[in-house]
Design a protein around this motif. Sequence first.
Motif, PDB file in Angstrom:
ATOM      1  N   GLN A  19      -2.322  -5.788  -9.201  1.00  0.00           N
ATOM      2  CA  GLN A  19      -3.584  -5.044  -9.253  1.00  0.00           C
ATOM      3  C   GLN A  19      -3.901  -4.346  -7.938  1.00  0.00           C
ATOM      4  OE1 GLN A  19      -3.202  -8.255  -9.884  1.00  0.00           O
ATOM      5  NE2 GLN A  19      -4.754  -9.558  -8.902  1.00  0.00           N
ATOM      6  N   LEU A  20      -3.369  -4.854  -6.835  1.00  0.00           N
ATOM      7  CA  LEU A  20      -3.564  -4.170  -5.559  1.00  0.00           C
ATOM      8  C   LEU A  20      -2.858  -2.821  -5.555  1.00  0.00           C
ATOM      9  CD1 LEU A  20      -3.149  -7.124  -3.007  1.00  0.00           C
ATOM     10  CD2 LEU A  20      -5.259  -6.124  -3.897  1.00  0.00           C
ATOM     11  N   TYR A  21      -1.658  -2.791  -6.088  1.00  0.00           N
ATOM     12  CA  TYR A  21      -0.934  -1.516  -6.181  1.00  0.00           C
ATOM     13  C   TYR A  21      -1.656  -0.548  -7.111  1.00  0.00           C
ATOM     14  CZ  TYR A  21       3.060  -3.754  -3.875  1.00  0.00           C
ATOM     15  OH  TYR A  21       3.874  -4.382  -2.980  1.00  0.00           O
ATOM     16  N   GLU A  22      -2.139  -1.070  -8.234  1.00  0.00           N
ATOM     17  CA  GLU A  22      -2.823  -0.205  -9.200  1.00  0.00           C
ATOM     18  C   GLU A  22      -4.104   0.385  -8.603  1.00  0.00           C
ATOM     19  OE1 GLU A  22      -3.406  -2.764 -12.491  1.00  0.00           O
ATOM     20  OE2 GLU A  22      -1.269  -2.871 -13.026  1.00  0.00           O
ATOM     21  N   ALA A  23      -4.858  -0.442  -7.865  1.00  0.00           N
ATOM     22  CA  ALA A  23      -6.082   0.060  -7.244  1.00  0.00           C
ATOM     23  C   ALA A  23      -5.767   1.102  -6.178  1.00  0.00           C
ATOM     24  CB  ALA A  23      -6.865  -1.102  -6.640  1.00  0.00           C
ATOM     25  N   ALA A  24      -4.730   0.852  -5.381  1.00  0.00           N
ATOM     26  CA  ALA A  24      -4.360   1.811  -4.345  1.00  0.00           C
ATOM     27  C   ALA A  24      -3.864   3.118  -4.955  1.00  0.00           C
ATOM     28  CB  ALA A  24      -3.279   1.208  -3.449  1.00  0.00           C
ATOM     29  N   GLU A  25      -3.136   3.028  -6.074  1.00  0.00           N
ATOM     30  CA  GLU A  25      -2.647   4.244  -6.733  1.00  0.00           C
ATOM     31  C   GLU A  25      -3.800   5.058  -7.298  1.00  0.00           C
ATOM     32  OE1 GLU A  25       0.931   5.467  -9.852  1.00  0.00           O
ATOM     33  OE2 GLU A  25       0.388   3.371  -9.523  1.00  0.00           O
ATOM     34  N   LEU A  26      -4.811   4.374  -7.819  1.00  0.00           N
ATOM     35  CA  LEU A  26      -5.987   5.095  -8.319  1.00  0.00           C
ATOM     36  C   LEU A  26      -6.738   5.793  -7.187  1.00  0.00           C
ATOM     37  CD1 LEU A  26      -7.376   2.547 -10.936  1.00  0.00           C
ATOM     38  CD2 LEU A  26      -6.223   4.724 -11.388  1.00  0.00           C
ATOM     39  N   ASP A  27      -6.679   5.242  -5.986  1.00  0.00           N
ATOM     40  CA  ASP A  27      -7.333   5.847  -4.825  1.00  0.00           C
ATOM     41  C   ASP A  27      -6.502   6.961  -4.208  1.00  0.00           C
ATOM     42  OD1 ASP A  27      -9.551   4.261  -5.049  1.00  0.00           O
ATOM     43  OD2 ASP A  27      -8.817   2.725  -3.661  1.00  0.00           O
ATOM     44  N   GLY A  28      -5.322   7.234  -4.794  1.00  0.00           N
ATOM     45  CA  GLY A  28      -4.489   8.323  -4.305  1.00  0.00           C
ATOM     46  C   GLY A  28      -3.462   7.936  -3.264  1.00  0.00           C
TER      47      GLY A  28
ATOM     48  N   TRP B 186       4.537   5.282   0.362  1.00  0.00           N
ATOM     49  CA  TRP B 186       4.574   4.770   1.724  1.00  0.00           C
ATOM     50  C   TRP B 186       3.267   4.080   2.098  1.00  0.00           C
ATOM     51  CZ3 TRP B 186       7.033   2.870   5.526  1.00  0.00           C
ATOM     52  CH2 TRP B 186       6.473   2.811   6.798  1.00  0.00           C
ATOM     53  N   GLN B 187       2.120   4.656   1.694  1.00  0.00           N
ATOM     54  CA  GLN B 187       0.841   4.029   1.997  1.00  0.00           C
ATOM     55  C   GLN B 187       0.720   2.660   1.312  1.00  0.00           C
ATOM     56  OE1 GLN B 187       1.125   7.239   1.199  1.00  0.00           O
ATOM     57  NE2 GLN B 187       0.526   8.180   3.167  1.00  0.00           N
ATOM     58  N   ARG B 188       1.197   2.580   0.061  1.00  0.00           N
ATOM     59  CA  ARG B 188       1.143   1.288  -0.633  1.00  0.00           C
ATOM     60  C   ARG B 188       2.039   0.265   0.048  1.00  0.00           C
ATOM     61  NH1 ARG B 188       1.480   4.737  -5.229  1.00  0.00           N
ATOM     62  NH2 ARG B 188       3.656   4.118  -5.594  1.00  0.00           N
ATOM     63  N   PHE B 189       3.199   0.714   0.484  1.00  0.00           N
ATOM     64  CA  PHE B 189       4.107  -0.212   1.174  1.00  0.00           C
ATOM     65  C   PHE B 189       3.527  -0.632   2.521  1.00  0.00           C
ATOM     66  CE2 PHE B 189       7.622  -0.801   4.214  1.00  0.00           C
ATOM     67  CZ  PHE B 189       8.267  -1.891   3.626  1.00  0.00           C
ATOM     68  N   ARG B 190       2.971   0.329   3.244  1.00  0.00           N
ATOM     69  CA  ARG B 190       2.475   0.061   4.601  1.00  0.00           C
ATOM     70  C   ARG B 190       1.220  -0.806   4.600  1.00  0.00           C
ATOM     71  NH1 ARG B 190       0.528  -1.248   8.536  1.00  0.00           N
ATOM     72  NH2 ARG B 190       0.395  -0.274  10.609  1.00  0.00           N
ATOM     73  N   HIS B 191       0.300  -0.550   3.689  1.00  0.00           N
ATOM     74  CA  HIS B 191      -1.000  -1.205   3.744  1.00  0.00           C
ATOM     75  C   HIS B 191      -1.175  -2.328   2.723  1.00  0.00           C
ATOM     76  CE1 HIS B 191      -2.486   1.669   6.665  1.00  0.00           C
ATOM     77  NE2 HIS B 191      -2.020   2.650   5.916  1.00  0.00           N
TER      78      HIS B 191
END
Length: 322
Positions: free
Chosen positions: A198-207, A211-216
């Motif tokens: 769900q963290l990945y899904e929320a980050a993807e919805l935020d654009g 790399w940002q998903r991997f980094r943060h």
Amino acid sequence: MTAATAVRIGRRRAAGSRARRRHRLRILAFLSPWLVGLTMFFLYPLLATVYFSFTRYDLFTLEWVGLTNYRFLFEDEDAWRSLRNTLWLVAVMVPLRVLFGLGVAQLLTHLKRGGGVFRSLFYLPYLVPPVAATVAFVFVLNPGTGPVTSIADSVGLSLPDWFNEPEWSKPGLTLLGLWAVGDVMVILLAAVLDVPRQLYEAAELDGAGPWQRFRHITLPTISPVLAFAAVTGVIQTLQYFTQAMVAGKVAAGQSDQPGTQTAPGYPGGSTLTYPQWIYDEGFRQFNMGYACVLALLLFVIAMLFTLVLLRQFHAFADGEAT
């Protein structure tokens, strides 16, 4: 306060004191296996090593020499050469193994089919015994008989003489370490798979991009496992012995026969690691006192690396949390 009240208070205090003593004894009883193991296998060997470092000891005679062994350490060129080789492997091999293992783990998490097969293929080299793996690796990269060099020559590529040139022997050992990266890959794969989806899904919805998903998300979440992989990798590489010893001897065509001794580190001392020199001084030259000095220096270096790495990973995790 009456005498009876004072007696009752004294009895309650005595009962409470006995209960606390029984509680402490129960705790010590549960801790006793660990305490016995710590004393027998860590504290006593460490104190004995410190004591013998001030002596000239050859397993038969013992003579107190004070700081002589410590002064000789600063004059021992082979000790410092072996330490430089070992620190080179720590600085190059450990980060590459962690990065390569993390990259493979990330790749395997995105496979739709055949994930189990590829996991097994990447893990199998780690199960090969170190001596057999090193002998095979040196043979494969041998410039005269190795298939890798033959294939490269057929397509017009010129490869180095890995284990016969001092400047290429440590990179060759690093390639061997990357080939057997299955242990690091497995623990990092488990950590990556444990990151909440769900963290990945929320980050993807935020654009957020890959790399940002991997980094943060990925890196902060798996940072404790990365710290474990880095610390254990450093400790294992500081104790690097078998692969370097076997690679040097196989490349030089040497073999230890009864009654003969061959100097480690072929070619040109480039594969001489610090544990090899400790072994050579202690069990070939029988300079046990000086070998204890070398072992204490290795212990101090390992502790410093561990403290620095844990501090850095802790600071990284705190920075991401804020």
